[in-house]
Design a protein around this motif. Structure first.
Motif, mmCIF file in Angstrom:
data_model
loop_
_atom_site.group_PDB
_atom_site.id
_atom_site.type_symbol
_atom_site.label_atom_id
_atom_site.label_comp_id
_atom_site.label_asym_id
_atom_site.label_seq_id
_atom_site.Cartn_x
_atom_site.Cartn_y
_atom_site.Cartn_z
ATOM 1 N N PRO A 298 -96.249 -34.357 -7.746
ATOM 2 C CA PRO A 298 -96.285 -34.757 -9.260
ATOM 3 C C PRO A 298 -96.213 -33.317 -10.255
ATOM 4 N N VAL A 299 -95.579 -33.513 -11.317
ATOM 5 C CA VAL A 299 -95.592 -32.529 -12.478
ATOM 6 C C VAL A 299 -96.891 -32.941 -13.059
ATOM 7 N N PRO A 300 -97.793 -31.992 -13.086
ATOM 8 C CA PRO A 300 -99.176 -32.310 -13.939
ATOM 9 C C PRO A 300 -99.479 -32.854 -15.079
ATOM 10 N N ASP A 301 -98.573 -32.067 -16.053
ATOM 11 C CA ASP A 301 -98.830 -32.638 -17.404
ATOM 12 C C ASP A 301 -97.734 -33.579 -17.660
ATOM 13 N N ASN A 302 -96.853 -34.110 -16.892
ATOM 14 C CA ASN A 302 -96.184 -35.387 -17.113
ATOM 15 C C ASN A 302 -96.142 -36.047 -15.762
ATOM 16 N N PRO A 303 -96.902 -37.117 -15.691
ATOM 17 C CA PRO A 303 -96.715 -38.013 -14.566
ATOM 18 C C PRO A 303 -95.560 -39.063 -14.298
ATOM 19 N N LYS A 304 -94.677 -38.942 -15.179
ATOM 20 C CA LYS A 304 -93.472 -39.808 -15.266
ATOM 21 C C LYS A 304 -92.582 -39.058 -14.299
ATOM 22 N N TYR A 305 -92.768 -37.819 -13.981
ATOM 23 C CA TYR A 305 -91.861 -36.825 -13.109
ATOM 24 C C TYR A 305 -92.463 -36.558 -11.943
ATOM 25 N N ALA A 306 -91.558 -36.187 -10.936
ATOM 26 C CA ALA A 306 -92.125 -35.321 -9.669
ATOM 27 C C ALA A 306 -91.173 -34.473 -9.590
ATOM 28 N N TYR A 307 -91.383 -33.427 -8.331
ATOM 29 C CA TYR A 307 -90.158 -32.597 -8.136
ATOM 30 C C TYR A 307 -90.442 -32.260 -6.397
ATOM 31 N N THR A 308 -89.382 -31.861 -5.930
ATOM 32 C CA THR A 308 -89.176 -31.389 -4.535
ATOM 33 C C THR A 308 -88.083 -30.148 -4.444
ATOM 34 N N VAL A 309 -88.334 -29.417 -3.368
ATOM 35 C CA VAL A 309 -86.987 -28.710 -3.152
ATOM 36 C C VAL A 309 -86.291 -29.101 -1.915
ATOM 37 N N ILE A 310 -85.101 -29.269 -2.040
ATOM 38 C CA ILE A 310 -84.291 -29.886 -1.127
ATOM 39 C C ILE A 310 -83.068 -29.107 -0.895
ATOM 40 N N ASN B 43 -82.552 -25.812 -0.699
ATOM 41 C CA ASN B 43 -82.977 -24.680 -1.556
ATOM 42 C C ASN B 43 -82.810 -25.092 -2.795
ATOM 43 N N ARG B 44 -82.792 -26.173 -3.414
ATOM 44 C CA ARG B 44 -82.528 -26.571 -4.760
ATOM 45 C C ARG B 44 -83.635 -27.656 -5.142
ATOM 46 N N HIS B 45 -84.230 -27.238 -6.621
ATOM 47 C CA HIS B 45 -85.300 -28.090 -6.929
ATOM 48 C C HIS B 45 -84.780 -29.327 -7.513
ATOM 49 N N VAL B 46 -85.372 -30.257 -7.341
ATOM 50 C CA VAL B 46 -85.028 -31.779 -7.550
ATOM 51 C C VAL B 46 -86.011 -32.488 -8.352
ATOM 52 N N ILE B 47 -85.840 -32.914 -9.602
ATOM 53 C CA ILE B 47 -86.827 -33.581 -10.202
ATOM 54 C C ILE B 47 -86.323 -35.188 -10.158
ATOM 55 N N VAL B 48 -87.508 -35.617 -9.817
ATOM 56 C CA VAL B 48 -87.297 -37.318 -9.471
ATOM 57 C C VAL B 48 -88.379 -38.098 -9.924
ATOM 58 N N GLU B 49 -88.242 -39.352 -10.227
ATOM 59 C CA GLU B 49 -89.203 -40.465 -10.486
ATOM 60 C C GLU B 49 -90.258 -40.593 -9.717
ATOM 61 N N PRO B 50 -91.306 -40.313 -9.454
ATOM 62 C CA PRO B 50 -92.160 -40.302 -8.415
ATOM 63 C C PRO B 50 -92.241 -41.965 -7.736
ATOM 64 N N ARG B 51 -92.176 -42.900 -8.330
ATOM 65 C CA ARG B 51 -92.300 -44.256 -8.025
ATOM 66 C C ARG B 51 -91.130 -44.651 -7.205
ATOM 67 N N THR B 52 -89.963 -44.308 -7.531
ATOM 68 C CA THR B 52 -88.911 -44.763 -7.009
ATOM 69 C C THR B 52 -87.938 -43.850 -6.273
ATOM 70 N N HIS B 53 -88.578 -42.343 -6.348
ATOM 71 C CA HIS B 53 -87.883 -41.243 -5.663
ATOM 72 C C HIS B 53 -86.487 -41.256 -6.298
ATOM 73 N N ARG B 54 -86.112 -41.874 -7.308
ATOM 74 C CA ARG B 54 -84.691 -41.603 -7.930
ATOM 75 C C ARG B 54 -84.495 -40.270 -8.666
ATOM 76 N N VAL B 55 -83.303 -39.445 -8.278
ATOM 77 C CA VAL B 55 -83.373 -38.020 -8.477
ATOM 78 C C VAL B 55 -82.906 -38.455 -9.998
#
Length: 131
Positions: A100-112, A114-126
């Motif tokens: 999760p992004v600490p200051d904005n729970p609407k977003y989360a991220y991962t590195v796939i 070797n690229r940073h990817v921002i997603v919706e945490p509930r749905t994992h939608r990119v």
């Protein structure tokens, strides 16, 4: 005469939607309806509205602060590789762990791959892929 009335109505809808709701899907639908009405009349307005709504819902970018935060995060020590293409609007595989992004729970991220990817945490939608 009918086209002028239809275009005027679509413009009024666009203005209302933009000012009152400011939602990507609504503004996309209104913009698509206007373009469709100009090009193809009533049928074009209906098709353009649907296509614009889908496009507006899919590509609503995250705030700049979220992108900056994700860019500054180091890549994890263990690599995550996904064979399928990472596409904005499509969900990641369910087994991919997101942070999760600490200051904005609407977003989360991962590195796939070797690229940073921002997603919706509930749905994992990119939401965005950072190159």
């Amino acid at each position: 005469m009918y086209k002028i009335l239809l275009v005027s109505s679509a413009l009024a809808l666009s203005s209302f939607a933009t000012n009152a709701l400011a939602d990507g899907a609504v503004t996309g639908a209104a913009g698509g309806a206007i373009t469709g009405a100009i090009v193809g009349g009533p049928v074009g307005a209906a098709i353009g509205g649907v296509a614009g709504g889908v496009a507006g819902a899919v590509i609503d970018p995250p705030p700049r602060e979220v992108v900056t935060y994700v860019q500054q995060q180091p890549a994890p020590t263990s690599r995550v590789v996904v064979e399928q293409p990472i596409v904005v609007g499509k969900p990641l595989p369910a087994d991919v762990v997101v942070t999760p992004v600490p200051d904005n729970p609407k977003y989360a991220y991962t590195v796939i791959n070797n690229r940073h990817v921002i997603v919706e945490p509930r749905t994992h939608r990119v939401v965005q892929v950072i190159e």
